[in-house]
Every structure is written in structure tokens, then in C-alpha cells.
Design a protein around this motif. Structure first.
Motif, PDB file in Angstrom:
ATOM      1  N   ALA A   6       1.014  -1.351   0.003  1.00 20.34           N
ATOM      2  CA  ALA A   6       0.143   0.023   0.009  1.00 20.34           C
ATOM      3  C   ALA A   6       0.798   1.169   0.241  1.00 20.34           C
ATOM      4  CB  ALA A   6      -0.699   0.184   1.248  1.00 20.34           C
ATOM      5  N   SER A   7       1.899   1.299   0.771  1.00 21.78           N
ATOM      6  CA  SER A   7       2.841   2.275   0.737  1.00 21.78           C
ATOM      7  C   SER A   7       3.433   2.555  -0.561  1.00 21.78           C
ATOM      8  CB  SER A   7       4.003   1.986   1.895  1.00 21.78           C
ATOM      9  OG  SER A   7       3.648   2.115   3.304  1.00 21.78           O
ATOM     10  N   SER A   8       3.733   1.689  -1.377  1.00 24.24           N
ATOM     11  CA  SER A   8       4.229   1.869  -2.734  1.00 24.24           C
ATOM     12  C   SER A   8       3.109   1.993  -3.857  1.00 24.24           C
ATOM     13  CB  SER A   8       5.241   0.748  -3.189  1.00 24.24           C
ATOM     14  OG  SER A   8       4.538  -0.684  -2.986  1.00 24.24           O
ATOM     15  N   GLN A   9       1.754   2.061  -3.334  1.00 20.24           N
ATOM     16  CA  GLN A   9       0.555   2.049  -4.175  1.00 20.24           C
ATOM     17  C   GLN A   9       0.630   1.032  -5.152  1.00 20.24           C
ATOM     18  OE1 GLN A   9      -1.880   4.855  -4.296  1.00 20.24           O
ATOM     19  NE2 GLN A   9      -0.868   4.714  -2.057  1.00 20.24           N
ATOM     20  N   ASP A  10       1.158  -0.208  -4.665  1.00 22.99           N
ATOM     21  CA  ASP A  10       0.900  -1.530  -5.612  1.00 22.99           C
ATOM     22  C   ASP A  10      -0.326  -2.159  -5.232  1.00 22.99           C
ATOM     23  OD1 ASP A  10       1.416  -3.833  -6.943  1.00 22.99           O
ATOM     24  OD2 ASP A  10       3.287  -4.050  -6.017  1.00 22.99           O
ATOM     25  N   ALA A  11      -1.338  -1.701  -5.963  1.00 25.39           N
ATOM     26  CA  ALA A  11      -2.925  -2.247  -6.008  1.00 25.39           C
ATOM     27  C   ALA A  11      -2.914  -3.792  -6.055  1.00 25.39           C
ATOM     28  CB  ALA A  11      -3.831  -1.542  -6.672  1.00 25.39           C
ATOM     29  N   GLY A  12      -2.412  -4.121  -7.141  1.00 30.00           N
ATOM     30  CA  GLY A  12      -2.350  -5.731  -7.471  1.00 30.00           C
ATOM     31  C   GLY A  12      -2.008  -6.508  -6.351  1.00 30.00           C
ATOM     32  N   THR A  13      -0.622  -6.022  -5.687  1.00 32.67           N
ATOM     33  CA  THR A  13      -0.049  -6.962  -4.902  1.00 32.67           C
ATOM     34  C   THR A  13      -0.763  -6.750  -3.463  1.00 32.67           C
ATOM     35  OG1 THR A  13       2.052  -6.581  -5.609  1.00 32.67           O
ATOM     36  CG2 THR A  13       2.001  -7.174  -3.495  1.00 32.67           C
ATOM     37  N   ALA A  14      -1.289  -5.566  -3.109  1.00 35.96           N
ATOM     38  CA  ALA A  14      -2.094  -5.342  -1.941  1.00 35.96           C
ATOM     39  C   ALA A  14      -3.347  -6.264  -2.067  1.00 35.96           C
ATOM     40  CB  ALA A  14      -2.220  -3.986  -1.791  1.00 35.96           C
ATOM     41  N   VAL A  15      -4.074  -6.369  -3.047  1.00 39.32           N
ATOM     42  CA  VAL A  15      -5.137  -7.230  -2.993  1.00 39.32           C
ATOM     43  C   VAL A  15      -5.017  -8.686  -3.037  1.00 39.32           C
ATOM     44  CG1 VAL A  15      -7.145  -7.783  -4.576  1.00 39.32           C
ATOM     45  CG2 VAL A  15      -6.474  -5.393  -4.118  1.00 39.32           C
ATOM     46  N   ASN A  16      -3.973  -9.054  -3.779  1.00 41.13           N
ATOM     47  CA  ASN A  16      -3.631 -10.713  -3.657  1.00 41.13           C
ATOM     48  C   ASN A  16      -3.349 -11.155  -2.336  1.00 41.13           C
ATOM     49  OD1 ASN A  16      -4.066 -10.843  -6.339  1.00 41.13           O
ATOM     50  ND2 ASN A  16      -2.003 -10.642  -7.052  1.00 41.13           N
ATOM     51  N   LEU A  17      -2.411 -10.095  -1.505  1.00 42.46           N
ATOM     52  CA  LEU A  17      -2.118 -10.623  -0.125  1.00 42.46           C
ATOM     53  C   LEU A  17      -3.159 -10.172   0.794  1.00 42.46           C
ATOM     54  CD1 LEU A  17       1.305  -8.473  -0.116  1.00 42.46           C
ATOM     55  CD2 LEU A  17       1.000 -10.930  -0.210  1.00 42.46           C
ATOM     56  N   ALA A  18      -3.991  -9.324   0.659  1.00 39.87           N
ATOM     57  CA  ALA A  18      -5.284  -9.473   1.431  1.00 39.87           C
ATOM     58  C   ALA A  18      -6.277 -10.673   1.127  1.00 39.87           C
ATOM     59  CB  ALA A  18      -6.138  -8.144   1.145  1.00 39.87           C
ATOM     60  N   ARG A  19      -6.278 -11.331  -0.080  1.00 41.24           N
ATOM     61  CA  ARG A  19      -6.911 -12.377  -0.127  1.00 41.24           C
ATOM     62  C   ARG A  19      -6.341 -13.510   0.685  1.00 41.24           C
ATOM     63  NH1 ARG A  19     -10.608 -11.981  -4.445  1.00 41.24           N
ATOM     64  NH2 ARG A  19     -10.032 -10.905  -5.944  1.00 41.24           N
TER      65      ARG A  19
END
Length: 649
Positions: A18-31
Motif C-alpha cells: 500500500a505504501s508503494s501504491q501497488d494495488a495488485g499486490t495489496a489485493v492478492n495479499l489481502a485475499r
């Protein structure tokens, strides 16, 4: 302990993404985090994270960002983090505003209310039974219920007034939540089941009529929360103490289920269902391996475990009956498969004729699906792939990420139908005649391709098809089909604007407006309503807002006929100039040169439009588009669909 360590590690990595505004990674990790933890604190953490990267979610993942207003008579705030999170996992970003507690009447009826000023894209209307039909519990208490029908009728009338007033004031999509059947009543289980006017029966009837009402309101969907509560257990759906203390309608244990149900229910208002289900054969459509056990050895039919596979086959047949295309993608010998379908016909719920295509070979399945997409002229995001082999499933996930993948449970084949039906891939708020006829149309398309290969000249081939184009009002297409086309057409769609039903109605009813649909048939069959155009004439200029055509009929001159029809109507309305707009996307490259190919020139005039918009214009007094000579046109009376001729439904 190990699980908690994994949780903390995932939270740390989500923060970094999230700090690097990497939306795809943030969502995959949230899953992954939510898969290992059901703790509310982790859901709230994800919701907070997603809110902080909302812009990145929209720009990087193309999440649909929706201004969402919740009209309510209950407490909804504790559920919002779950709603925010579930929405992002389905690729939506909800900018949520919650209306005043119990102020739903003013918000829905007052044109100056907070709801009206908010100008939402989506409205949730969440009311409790006592606010919709508060007298029902008492009227049903004796089981005789002389006034039950009258109370239900009056309740429906009140809700109808709220919904129609809300609809007249904005073009937002609307989700209206139904009522949950109370788990305990004074009549007891026997009375509830046997007495005609029990509260259970009354709430069923109320919900049935509310759903019917929602179907008459454009872009409005009924959320059957009772069905959701029944599936997950009514006894635990509501926490009586919390409801009495704070009017919280759902127990904390049901927050995730409830939020997921809300997201699944509104999604068909914004997203078209997938169109094709590709199924494997061995240990998926039937039990066992055909090449090893032969036609007589595979498991199917009415005896266990074959009936597990028969249930899956019957479910696919039901999907096919509403227009979902079925295809076989299997590594097998084609002759063996055909023999199996012949020998075991009495034990199978499907025949080969139920499939629009069969890809039975030893080729890689990713290549087979690509071929199928090309043959059907469909995007890969229209496909669902079902296979028992984890290696094949992973290969499709990696090579064709747009394709939805379902792993068939080999050891528990009775779970496959539940697994498939739990997914939202084929959800649709509306099923049209064109959907139901889809299989026949794609088979007819194969016949056209065969004819094309036997005719040398393109014009001769197109003339031999005996194509008839019928122009009709988008409201009579019917309107639901017009909105469906706007929502799901991508490849030949010049602007990809996803207009709502009220917006289409506005084009049809406004002075100088055009909302034109085109129906196509030929010697092989009726393709149904396959194209739509929206335009408006102001002064000497007719501007085309939307022009789209189903990929099934591209290249037959129908797009030219639709453009010529718009031009003729514009001339009748006093226009001397036709202006077209093209907004490039990842998928609409096939129509990038459409206007240039029809004699338009670039128009550099500054306009209030998308920054990506490219405008073209043509002089209607000297170079009006003409329909191809091989087409027969019907309903082509000039300006037939002007405001004076169209009555808004």
C-alpha cells in the motif's frame, strides 16, 4: 502461533504494498490474509488499506468506482468494513455515504435531500420488516389473517412510491433489500407450516411482490436476503440482543456473508455475466478416465457416484437453457469421446448437440481456449474453465488470467454443483430472448463460416446470406436488452459508455435524440438485437454518443447501415454535420478506424469529453453514409425514433 505469525507477516507486506501504491499486490495479499484469518480486525485492516489506495485500485486494476449511498432504517455501520473489503475483492471501489437512521422517506421523496445532492451511482435501500410492513406480525398472529393481503398490498404501494420517486430523480442503480422470515413466531413450527396466513407465508408473499415490483423499475435489483439467511442459518442470522439494543439486523458472525451477498446482488447491474463454460471430461463431466476404462466404465447415471456427475451435467443443461454456451476442452481421442456419448446416451444429461464447440485433442488447453475465443469472437474474460487436474487449472490461471478457473473436487464430486453455483460468474438480473437463443445463433455462425469458404467473392457471400436489418427503438428492443448490450459489448464499441436504462430513455425522449437498436436475421436464423446507437442533434450537428455492435455480426455491413440510419435521421432533424467519437480501450481496437473508413475526418474542436476521446466529422450535405446494397432494411422511416415518436416506458 504459526497462524498468527503468518497473519502478522501478511499485514506487514500489505502495508508495504500500500505504501508503494501497488494495488495488485495489496489485493492478492489481502485475499491470503482473509483466507487464514476470519478476525474482524483483519477485515477492518484490509478495508482501511483499500480506502487509502482507492485511486490506485481504480487506475491499476480498473476497479469500478461507485459513489454509493445507503438508505436505511437499521444500524449498518459495523458492516461497512466488510462491505468495503468484499467490494474490492470483486473489483469495485465503493465511496460510501450512509443516510440518516430512519430518514429513508425524506431521502427517497425529497428532491433536495442528502441523497439527491450526493448524485450516487448506486443506492442500497435497507429497511427492516417493521418499516416495510410493520402490521404483518400482529395480523398473522392468529393464523386467520383477514387483513394480511390488504396490508401487503398497501406496503407494496408505499414502497412503489418510494422507488419510483427515487428513480425519477436520478439515474443511479438501485438495490432494494427484502425481508428475512422471522425464525420464531407465536404460531409455532406446525402452525407456520400449515396455516395459510402464517407470518412465514406472509413474508414470502411480501418478498415475492417486492421482487416483482423491482423488475418494473429500471436498473433496480431485488436482494433476496431471506434466501441468503436461510442458506446460512436463520437461527444465527440475527443477534436478538444486538438488534433490540442497537437495531443491528445481522449478527457479527454473518457480516462477511451478508456483505458478499450485497456485492453479488448489485454486480449484474454493472457487469455482464460470462458467456462460455468450458468443461473437462474425465473426472469432471463424468467419473473415471475414458481412455483407461472405456465408455462402459465411466461413472455417470442415476447410481452413486455416477449421479454426482449427472447432477453436474443437468446443471450445465440448465445454464445452457438460459443462453450460457457450453464447450468441451479435453485431452482425449475425439472418436472415443463421440463413442462414449453414443453408448452412454441414456446415462448422460447432455448430448454433443448441447455444446457450441468441442476441443478434443492432445493440444495444450490454453491454446484450445484461445482458438475457441477466436472462433466465437469473444474475449477471454467471457470464459469459465472447469477441470479436475490442478496442473491444467494452474496453467490456465497463468497463461490466460482473464479466464475464471474452477477446480473440480475429484474426491468429493457431489460438491461440484455447489462450488459452481456459489460463484457469481453467470449471475444476471435479466435474461432476454436473445440470451436464450444464443446457442442456435453461434451454431448458425458456424454455418455461415462454412458458406463463406465456398464463395469466392465477399459481396456475393454477403448477398447470399439474405441479411435483413430491422431498426427499432432501443426502448422496444426491449430496453433491458439495450442496456445489456451497453454493459457487455467491448470489441466493437466506439466509446464503451455503460449507460443506465434511464439514460437510454433520456436519449429516446429528448428533442433531437436517437436511441436506435438493430435486429438482424439471415437465411440461417435470427441473431436478435445485436446493435445499438445513441445520438443527439443540437442545431446543425448530430453527435454520436454510443455506437456498438455484437462481435457475432461484425463485418457484414450492419455497422455501416446503423451509421447511415443515424445520418438519415439527423438530416431529417435539421443536422448538416455528423460527429463521431472514439475512446480507445484495450479491447476496442477492431473499430479504431471505423469513422475514417466511412469518410469522416478528424475534428480538432475542443469538447467537454474524455481526455482520450478522438472526434471525427462528416458533411451530411455532400457525403452522408449509405447502407450496403446487400442488406434489406426494415423500420427505416426517417426520424422514426425522435422524441415525438417515442413514449418513455
Amino acid at each position: 502461533m504459526q497462524n498468527d505469525t503468518k497473519r502478522q507477516d501478511l499485514r506487514r507486506r500489505i502495508k508495504e504494498a500500500a505504501s508503494s501504491q501497488d494495488a495488485g499486490t495489496a489485493v492478492n495479499l489481502a485475499r491470503k490474509l482473509l483466507a487464514v484469518s476470519g478476525k474482524p480486525a483483519d477485515v477492518m485492516f484490509c478495508a482501511s488499506t483499500f480506502t487509502g489506495i482507492a485511486d490506485a485500485l481504480t487506475s491499476q486494476l480498473r476497479a469500478n468506482r461507485l459513489k454509493t449511498y445507503i438508505v436505511r432504517s437499521v444500524t449498518i455501520e459495523p458492516i461497512l468494513p466488510f462491505l468495503t473489503t468484499e467490494a474490492v475483492l470483486s473489483n469495485y471501489v465503493l465511496d460510501l455515504t450512509v443516510g440518516g437512521y430512519g430518514s429513508y422517506v425524506d431521502e427517497l421523496l425529497n428532491p433536495q435531500s442528502a441523497l439527491a445532492k450526493f448524485e450516487p451511482d448506486l443506492i442500497f435501500i435497507v429497511l427492516d420488516l417493521e418499516d416495510i410492513a410493520g402490521r404483518l406480525p400482529q395480523l398473522c398472529a392468529d393464523g386467520i389473517g383477514d387483513a394480511v393481503e390488504a396490508e401487503i398490498g398497501e406496503s407494496i404501494s408505499r414502497v412503489e412510491q418510494l422507488l419510483r420517486n427515487c428513480r425519477s430523480g436520478n439515474s443511479a442503480r438501485i438495490l432494494f433489500q427484502g425481508c428475512v422470515v422471522p425464525d420464531h413466531t407465536s404460531l409455532g413450527d406446525v402452525g407456520e407450516a400449515n396455516l395459510r396466513h402464517s407470518l412465514t407465508n406472509a413474508v414470502y408473499q411480501l418478498n415475492h411482490r417486492l421482487a416483482a415490483l423491482c423488475r418494473t423499475v429500471s436498473d433496480c435489483v431485488f436482494f433476496d436476503v431471506d434466501h441468503l439467511a436461510a442458506r446460512h442459518g436463520r437461527a444465527s442470522w440475527r443477534d436478538a440482543r444486538m438488534f433490540l439494543a442497537s437495531r443491528l439486523p445481522v449478527s457479527s458472525a454473518s457480516f462477511e456473508t451478508y456483505a458478499r451477498g450485497l456485492v453479488r446482488s448489485f454486480s449484474p447491474l454493472f457487469r455482464a455475466p460470462r458467456k462460455v463454460l468450458c468443461t473437462d471430461l474425465d473426472n469432471t463431466l463424468w467419473g473415471g478416465v475414458l481412455g483407461e476404462e472405456g465408455p462402459e466404465g465411466i461413472a455417470t447415471g442415476t447410481a452413486f457416484p455416477g449421479n454426482c456427475y449427472l447432477e453436474y451435467q443437468r446443471y450445465l443443461k440448465q445454464l445452457s437453457s438460459r443462453g450460457i454456451l457450453l464447450a468441451i476442452v479435453s485431452k482425449n481421442n475425439d472418436a472415443d469421446v463421440r463413442e462414449a456419448f453414443q453408448i452412454r446416451a441414456a446415462d448422460l444429461g447432455l448430448t454433443l448437440d448441447d455444446f457450441v464447440a468441442t476441443k478434443i485433442s492432445w493440444n495444450e488447453k490454453a491454446a484450445s481456449i484461445r482458438e475457441l475465443a477466436e472462433e466465437l469472437s469473444l474475449g477471454l474474460d467471457s470464459f469459465v474453465f472447469v477441470d479436475d487436474n490442478p496442473v491444467e487449472c494452474e496453467a490456465i490461471r497463468q497463461q490466460l488470467p482473464e479466464v475464471a478457473v474452477i477446480a473440480a473436487p475429484v474426491e468429493e464430486p457431489w460438491k461440484l454443483v455447489d462450488l459452481l453455483s456459489a460463484q457469481p460468474f453467470f449471475d444476471a438480473a435479466v435474461v432476454t430472448d436473445d440470451d436464450v437463443n444464443r446457442l442456435n445463433e453461434y451454431k448458425a455462425q458456424a454455418q455461415r463460416a462454412e458458406l463463406a469458404s465456398s464463395v469466392g467473392n465477399r459481396d456475393e457471400f454477403l448477398a447470399s446470406l439474405e441479411i435483413v436489418c430491422t431498426f427499432l427503438s432501443a426502448l422496444d428492443a426491449p430496453l433491458a436488452r439495450s442496456v445489456q448490450l451497453l454493459a457487455k459489448t467491448n470489441q466493437f464499441n466506439l466509446t464503451t459508455r455503460r449507460h443506465s436504462a434511464p439514460e437510454v430513455e433520456a436519449f429516446a425522449s429528448s428533442p433531437g435524440g436517437q436511441a436506435v437498436a438493430v435486429r438482424v436475421r439471415d437465411r440461417f436464423g435470427d441473431a436478435g438485437v445485436v446493435g445499438l446507437a445513441l445520438a443527439r442533434t443540437e442545431g446543425d450537428t448530430c453527435s454520436i454518443d454510443s455506437l456498438l455492435l455484437s462481435c457475432r455480426v461484425i463485418g457484414r455491413g450492419i455497422e455501416t447501415a446503423l451509421l447511415a440510419h443515424l445520418g438519415a435521421n439527423a438530416i431529417t432533424a435539421g443536422a448538416t454535420r455528423l460527429v463521431g467519437e472514439f475512446i480507445p480501450t484495450k479491447k476496442n481496437a477492431p473499430c479504431a478506424d471505423f469513422y475514417v473508413d466511412h469518410g469522416f475526418v478528424k475534428d480538432a474542436t475542443s469538447r467537454d469529453a474524455s481526455p482520450d476521446s478522438i472526434f471525427y466529422q462528416i458533411d451530411l450535405t455532400t457525403a452522408a453514409p449509405e447502407s450496403p446494397r446487400w442488406l434489406t432494411l426494415e423500420g427505416n422511416e426517417s426520424n422514426e425514433f425522435s422524441a415525438s415518436a417515442v413514449v418513455t416506458s
